[in-house]
Motif scaffolding. Structure first.
Motif, PDB file in Angstrom:
ATOM      1  N   GLY A   1       0.774  -1.076  -0.025  1.00 52.11           N
ATOM      2  CA  GLY A   1       0.156   0.098  -0.053  1.00 52.11           C
ATOM      3  C   GLY A   1       0.789   1.248   0.071  1.00 52.11           C
ATOM      4  N   SER A   2       2.064   1.152   0.417  1.00 56.78           N
ATOM      5  CA  SER A   2       3.012   2.213   0.254  1.00 56.78           C
ATOM      6  C   SER A   2       4.541   1.721  -0.013  1.00 56.78           C
ATOM      7  CB  SER A   2       2.923   3.101   1.741  1.00 56.78           C
ATOM      8  OG  SER A   2       3.687   2.046   2.695  1.00 56.78           O
TER       9      SER A   2
ATOM     10  N   ASN B   1      -1.904   2.061 -17.175  1.00 56.48           N
ATOM     11  CA  ASN B   1      -1.944   3.303 -17.568  1.00 56.48           C
ATOM     12  C   ASN B   1      -0.536   3.974 -17.661  1.00 56.48           C
ATOM     13  OD1 ASN B   1      -2.257   2.871 -14.767  1.00 56.48           O
ATOM     14  ND2 ASN B   1      -2.642   4.990 -14.475  1.00 56.48           N
TER      15      ASN B   1
ATOM     16  N   GLU C   1       1.197  10.005  -4.565  1.00 54.08           N
ATOM     17  CA  GLU C   1       0.490   8.778  -4.603  1.00 54.08           C
ATOM     18  C   GLU C   1      -0.140   8.690  -6.160  1.00 54.08           C
ATOM     19  OE1 GLU C   1      -3.161   9.100  -2.292  1.00 54.08           O
ATOM     20  OE2 GLU C   1      -3.982  10.487  -3.890  1.00 54.08           O
ATOM     21  N   TYR C   2      -0.188   7.247  -6.503  1.00 50.78           N
ATOM     22  CA  TYR C   2      -0.605   6.879  -7.954  1.00 50.78           C
ATOM     23  C   TYR C   2      -1.866   6.046  -7.962  1.00 50.78           C
ATOM     24  CZ  TYR C   2       4.105   8.934  -9.093  1.00 50.78           C
ATOM     25  OH  TYR C   2       5.129   9.776  -9.343  1.00 50.78           O
ATOM     26  N   ASN C   3      -2.415   6.327  -8.679  1.00 45.57           N
ATOM     27  CA  ASN C   3      -3.826   5.296  -9.089  1.00 45.57           C
ATOM     28  C   ASN C   3      -3.435   4.389 -10.417  1.00 45.57           C
ATOM     29  OD1 ASN C   3      -6.111   4.123  -8.961  1.00 45.57           O
ATOM     30  ND2 ASN C   3      -7.339   5.708  -9.565  1.00 45.57           N
ATOM     31  N   ILE C   4      -2.957   3.173 -10.121  1.00 43.90           N
ATOM     32  CA  ILE C   4      -2.798   2.292 -11.246  1.00 43.90           C
ATOM     33  C   ILE C   4      -3.824   1.270 -11.776  1.00 43.90           C
ATOM     34  CG2 ILE C   4      -0.937   0.641 -11.738  1.00 43.90           C
ATOM     35  CD1 ILE C   4       0.858   1.423  -9.530  1.00 43.90           C
TER      36      ILE C   4
END
Length: 408
Positions: A342-343, A375, A405-408
């Motif tokens: 998560g990190s 993405n 943060e990244y939303n993959i």
């Protein structure tokens, strides 16, 4: 009070020892003479009249009557020996002649002899047999016995069977005195030479004149089932797509039988009757194999089916049917995340693994080939590991101040 006294006089009955016997044939006309009883008893006709001579038969039917005026016994009713005594012999009527003043009793026996008034009779006028031409010599076929109610020589004496080309008669004595009648095959049957045979069974008695009874026997010679069905192929192959609807024709199988008629009629069955395959496919009388239930490539890719062809005589042949199920693209790829972070620290080295996943598509070949992408313009990439396992790794340096943060 006056008392009355009943006086009973008992007279001694004179019983003459010895008896008079007569013998007469059955069926004599009413009024026919049986015998001169007065003469045979040594009595005067006047004694018969004065003694009020009469016949005493007890409870039996009275077939004989006494003519006191003439002193003779006459037939009162025509006598049928078969009705009176059936097969019992000798058949006789027993009665007494009684006289009064003085009382006398004379026993009389009249034997009823048989005359040949009944012909042998078969219960059925004809008998039908269907016999295969493959029946072996010595084969037995039971025939009905004839009935003749006459006795002795007037009764049933013999049987004859004509013609005797293929069959002969054999008689067996039974405990009741009758004969068991068998028809024995003595010459092989050949349907191609003679398909229908007609015979006459005759029962004869020994009376004068001789009387007979007949029964017709019809024999149909059946074609021997000497040819088994034969499939055109030892193995049939077919294919069907997994989304085919119930009733879809899978393939057609054929078997031929060289016999004619019913022996050459072939029916088809699926041999795997206890297997689940029998619930998914069925075969009709024309050899058409039809889909009878839902099939799924992902569940079963190939079906091996035993097909049987059976003729009416029970001979059979078998063949194998192999059905390949063709896949259709009816499944979406499924992504399963095995583990993920998560990190991650911003000073992590490049190629640091942040996630593991499996990607599966149960479809086959091109329908099951996968291409996994993420993405663009993010510092991560996806890498193929093995057997549809993928890892998500860092692709460049991370800077928390630039992107936290990244939303993959």
């Amino acid at each position: 009070m006056e008392r009355q006294v009943l006086i009973i006089s008992i007279f001694c009955l004179s019983y003459v020892v010895g008896q008079v016997s007569y013998s007469v044939p059955e069926e004599m006309a009413k009024g026919s003479l049986v015998g001169n009883i007065a003469q045979d008893l040594g009595l005067d006709v006047k004694r018969l009249r004065s003694g009020k001579a009469r016949l005493y038969t007890g409870d039996s039917a009275q077939y004989i009557e006494l003519n006191r005026e003439r002193g003779v016994l006459l037939i009162k009713e025509k006598i049928d020996r078969e009705v009176l005594c059936r097969q019992t012999t000798p058949c006789a009527l027993h009665f007494q002649i009684t006289l009064e003043s003085p009382l006398e009793l004379f026993p009389v026996t009249v034997e009823i002899t048989d005359v040949n008034d009944n012909a042998p009779v078969f219960q059925k006028e004809e008998r039908v047999f269907e016999i295969s031409e493959s029946a072996i010599v010595g084969s037995k076929f039971m025939l009905e016995k004839a009935i003749d109610t006459d006795i002795g020589l007037n009764g049933l004496q013999r049987y004859t069977l004509k013609p005797s080309d293929n069959f002969v008669l054999k008689l067996h004595s039974q405990s009741d005195g009758s004969k068991k009648v068998e028809m024995i095959l003595q010459k092989p049957l050949d349907r191609e030479k003679q398909e229908h045979i007609s015979l006459v069974l005759t029962a004869e008695d020994g009376g004068e004149p001789q009387m007979t009874g007949t029964m017709k026997i019809y024999v149909t010679v059946l074609d021997v089932n000497d040819n088994a069905p034969a499939f055109s192929k030892p193995v049939y192959k077919a294919s069907i797509t997994e989304n085919s609807v119930k009733g879809t024709l899978v393939t057609k199988v054929t078997a031929s039988d060289a016999d004619k008629g019913t022996n050459g009629e072939v029916t088809y069955v699926i041999g795997n009757s206890m297997d689940t395959v029998s619930k998914l496919f069925h075969i009709n009388s024309d050899g058409d194999v039809m889909l009878d239930g839902p099939i799924d490539y992902e569940t079963e890719k190939t079906y091996n089916i035993d097909i049987e062809a059976i003729d009416q005589g029970g001979l059979s042949d078998s063949s194998k049917l192999i059905i390949d199920v063709i896949d259709v693209n009816d499944n979406r790829p499924v992504v399963n995340m095995i583990s993920a972070s998560g990190s991650i620290p911003e000073d992590s080295a490049r190629k640091t693994v942040i996630g593991l996943m499996s990607v599966n598509d149960p479809d086959s070949e091109n329908n099951g080939k996968l291409n996994c992408v993420i993405n663009e313009n993010i510092p991560f990439e996806i890498k193929f590991t093995s057997n549809n396992f993928y890892s998500l790794v860092t692709d460049s340096d991370l800077d928390r101040e630039r992107a936290s943060e990244y939303n993959i």
